[in-house]
Write a protein that holds these residues in place. Structure first.
Motif, mmCIF file in Angstrom:
data_model
loop_
_atom_site.group_PDB
_atom_site.id
_atom_site.type_symbol
_atom_site.label_atom_id
_atom_site.label_comp_id
_atom_site.label_asym_id
_atom_site.label_seq_id
_atom_site.Cartn_x
_atom_site.Cartn_y
_atom_site.Cartn_z
ATOM 1 N N ASP A 147 1.099 -1.143 -0.119
ATOM 2 C CA ASP A 147 0.132 -0.158 -0.035
ATOM 3 C C ASP A 147 0.855 1.344 0.166
ATOM 4 O OD1 ASP A 147 -2.334 -1.466 -0.129
ATOM 5 O OD2 ASP A 147 -2.689 -1.435 2.256
ATOM 6 N N PHE A 148 1.930 1.264 0.635
ATOM 7 C CA PHE A 148 2.859 2.328 0.869
ATOM 8 C C PHE A 148 3.400 2.287 -0.395
ATOM 9 C CE2 PHE A 148 6.588 4.556 3.084
ATOM 10 C CZ PHE A 148 5.904 6.002 3.112
ATOM 11 N N GLN A 149 3.946 1.540 -0.929
ATOM 12 C CA GLN A 149 4.504 1.531 -2.200
ATOM 13 C C GLN A 149 3.800 2.278 -3.436
ATOM 14 O OE1 GLN A 149 5.968 -2.569 -3.247
ATOM 15 N NE2 GLN A 149 7.616 -2.437 -1.192
ATOM 16 N N GLN A 150 2.262 1.646 -3.421
ATOM 17 C CA GLN A 150 1.525 2.194 -4.333
ATOM 18 C C GLN A 150 1.212 3.655 -4.115
ATOM 19 O OE1 GLN A 150 -2.635 0.764 -3.857
ATOM 20 N NE2 GLN A 150 -2.543 0.035 -6.030
ATOM 21 N N TRP A 151 1.086 4.323 -3.030
ATOM 22 C CA TRP A 151 0.916 5.593 -2.698
ATOM 23 C C TRP A 151 2.349 6.414 -3.243
ATOM 24 C CZ3 TRP A 151 -2.119 9.337 -1.675
ATOM 25 C CH2 TRP A 151 -1.621 10.386 -1.325
ATOM 26 N N LEU A 152 3.390 5.934 -2.973
ATOM 27 C CA LEU A 152 4.646 6.761 -3.381
ATOM 28 C C LEU A 152 4.540 6.710 -4.904
ATOM 29 C CD1 LEU A 152 7.491 5.233 -0.863
ATOM 30 C CD2 LEU A 152 6.148 7.368 -0.873
ATOM 31 N N GLY A 153 4.002 5.654 -5.559
ATOM 32 C CA GLY A 153 3.855 5.627 -7.056
ATOM 33 C C GLY A 153 3.160 6.739 -7.525
ATOM 34 N N TRP A 154 1.986 6.729 -6.800
ATOM 35 C CA TRP A 154 0.939 8.044 -7.273
ATOM 36 C C TRP A 154 1.361 8.996 -6.937
ATOM 37 C CZ3 TRP A 154 -3.326 5.403 -3.882
ATOM 38 C CH2 TRP A 154 -3.676 4.113 -4.153
ATOM 39 N N VAL A 155 2.220 9.394 -5.866
ATOM 40 C CA VAL A 155 3.075 10.581 -5.681
ATOM 41 C C VAL A 155 3.848 11.067 -6.776
ATOM 42 C CG1 VAL A 155 4.413 11.863 -4.257
ATOM 43 C CG2 VAL A 155 2.573 10.666 -3.231
ATOM 44 N N LYS A 156 4.669 10.030 -7.043
ATOM 45 C CA LYS A 156 5.610 10.229 -8.149
ATOM 46 C C LYS A 156 5.182 10.701 -9.743
ATOM 47 C CE LYS A 156 9.118 7.373 -6.216
ATOM 48 N NZ LYS A 156 10.041 5.831 -6.142
ATOM 49 N N ASN A 157 4.069 9.561 -9.814
ATOM 50 C CA ASN A 157 3.289 10.213 -11.167
ATOM 51 C C ASN A 157 2.813 11.536 -11.108
ATOM 52 O OD1 ASN A 157 3.786 7.421 -12.056
ATOM 53 N ND2 ASN A 157 1.782 6.743 -11.509
ATOM 54 N N ALA A 158 2.128 12.044 -9.966
ATOM 55 C CA ALA A 158 1.573 13.405 -9.990
ATOM 56 C C ALA A 158 2.800 14.294 -10.026
ATOM 57 C CB ALA A 158 0.865 13.377 -8.778
ATOM 58 N N THR A 159 3.878 14.122 -9.225
ATOM 59 C CA THR A 159 4.896 15.110 -9.316
ATOM 60 C C THR A 159 5.597 15.171 -10.563
ATOM 61 O OG1 THR A 159 6.396 13.719 -8.146
ATOM 62 C CG2 THR A 159 5.040 15.260 -6.809
ATOM 63 N N SER A 160 5.606 14.058 -11.389
ATOM 64 C CA SER A 160 6.306 14.190 -12.605
ATOM 65 C C SER A 160 5.445 14.970 -13.622
ATOM 66 C CB SER A 160 6.593 12.838 -13.170
ATOM 67 O OG SER A 160 5.263 12.024 -13.380
ATOM 68 N N ARG A 161 4.103 15.085 -13.159
ATOM 69 C CA ARG A 161 3.370 15.963 -14.282
ATOM 70 C C ARG A 161 3.574 17.337 -13.551
ATOM 71 N NH1 ARG A 161 -0.711 12.660 -12.464
ATOM 72 N NH2 ARG A 161 -1.897 14.353 -11.747
ATOM 73 N N GLY A 162 4.008 17.653 -12.611
ATOM 74 C CA GLY A 162 4.134 19.152 -12.215
ATOM 75 C C GLY A 162 3.288 19.525 -10.982
ATOM 76 N N VAL A 163 2.451 18.350 -10.429
ATOM 77 C CA VAL A 163 1.791 18.669 -8.973
ATOM 78 C C VAL A 163 2.531 19.023 -7.920
ATOM 79 C CG1 VAL A 163 0.077 17.696 -7.527
ATOM 80 C CG2 VAL A 163 -0.206 17.224 -10.208
ATOM 81 N N GLU A 164 2.430 19.916 -7.230
ATOM 82 C CA GLU A 164 3.194 20.222 -5.980
ATOM 83 C C GLU A 164 2.466 19.612 -4.785
ATOM 84 O OE1 GLU A 164 4.644 23.708 -3.448
ATOM 85 O OE2 GLU A 164 2.829 24.345 -4.704
ATOM 86 N N PHE A 165 2.945 18.657 -4.137
ATOM 87 C CA PHE A 165 2.571 18.087 -2.816
ATOM 88 C C PHE A 165 3.024 18.680 -1.573
ATOM 89 C CE2 PHE A 165 1.123 14.666 -5.375
ATOM 90 C CZ PHE A 165 0.571 13.874 -4.818
#
Length: 172
Positions: free
Chosen positions: A51-69
């Protein structure tokens, strides 16, 4: 608003910002990773936690599109075991692209805070998180209510301004 989208769906549709305010000193005591950490059996916060690995993947995908977290945590000092666990695992979040800050609760007394943790996506959509008394997630509620949005964004920004960056925050 009907069905609440999954985190994956929410993050996939986020265009430029996702902010999260956490205000509890304990979450999900049933979390196996937390139990393993408490027992000294979790040397790596990511480990085999799918679950944590999946979350980190979603964050990486979003930040690679320029989303600021940005994630801010209002915490009691001395910190609870769960907050210590979060601090232990937060470097993985940072490496995935999250910017995390910590605010000791004593420094938040004059900030108007909502009654629940929340996410704000693109400064237009609020995901309110409802927890049980012992910290288990009970429900999620999505709203575009302008009053709720304003309260949440103002609270987040006030906390963010005062909070200590993750790399500088030291546990007591």
């Amino acid at each position: 608003m009907g069905r609440v989208p999954t985190y994956e769906e929410l993050l996939a549709s986020t265009r430029y910002s996702a902010v999260h305010l956490e205000m509890r000193d304990g979450y999900m005591p049933s979390d196996p990773a937390f139990a393993a950490w408490k027992d000294g059996r979790l040397p790596d916060p990511v480990g085999d936690d799918a679950d944590f690995q999946q979350w980190l993947g979603w964050v990486k995908n979003a930040t690679s599109r320029g989303v600021e977290f940005r994630r801010a945590r209002v915490v009691s000092v001395p910190e609870s075991d769960y907050i210590r666990f979060e601090h232990f695992s937060s470097q993985a979040n940072v490496e995935a692209g999250e910017n995390i800050r910590w605010l000791p609760r004593r420094r938040a007394t004059d900030i108007a805070l909502p009654g629940n943790d929340f996410w704000v996506f693109d400064n237009e959509l609020v995901l309110v998180l409802h927890f049980t008394g012992d910290g288990e997630l009970a429900d999620r509620e999505l709203t575009r209510d302008e009053r709720v949005l304003r309260l949440c964004t103002d609270a987040f920004e006030a906390v963010w301004e005062r909070a200590v960056p993750h790399e500088e925050y030291r546990l007591s």
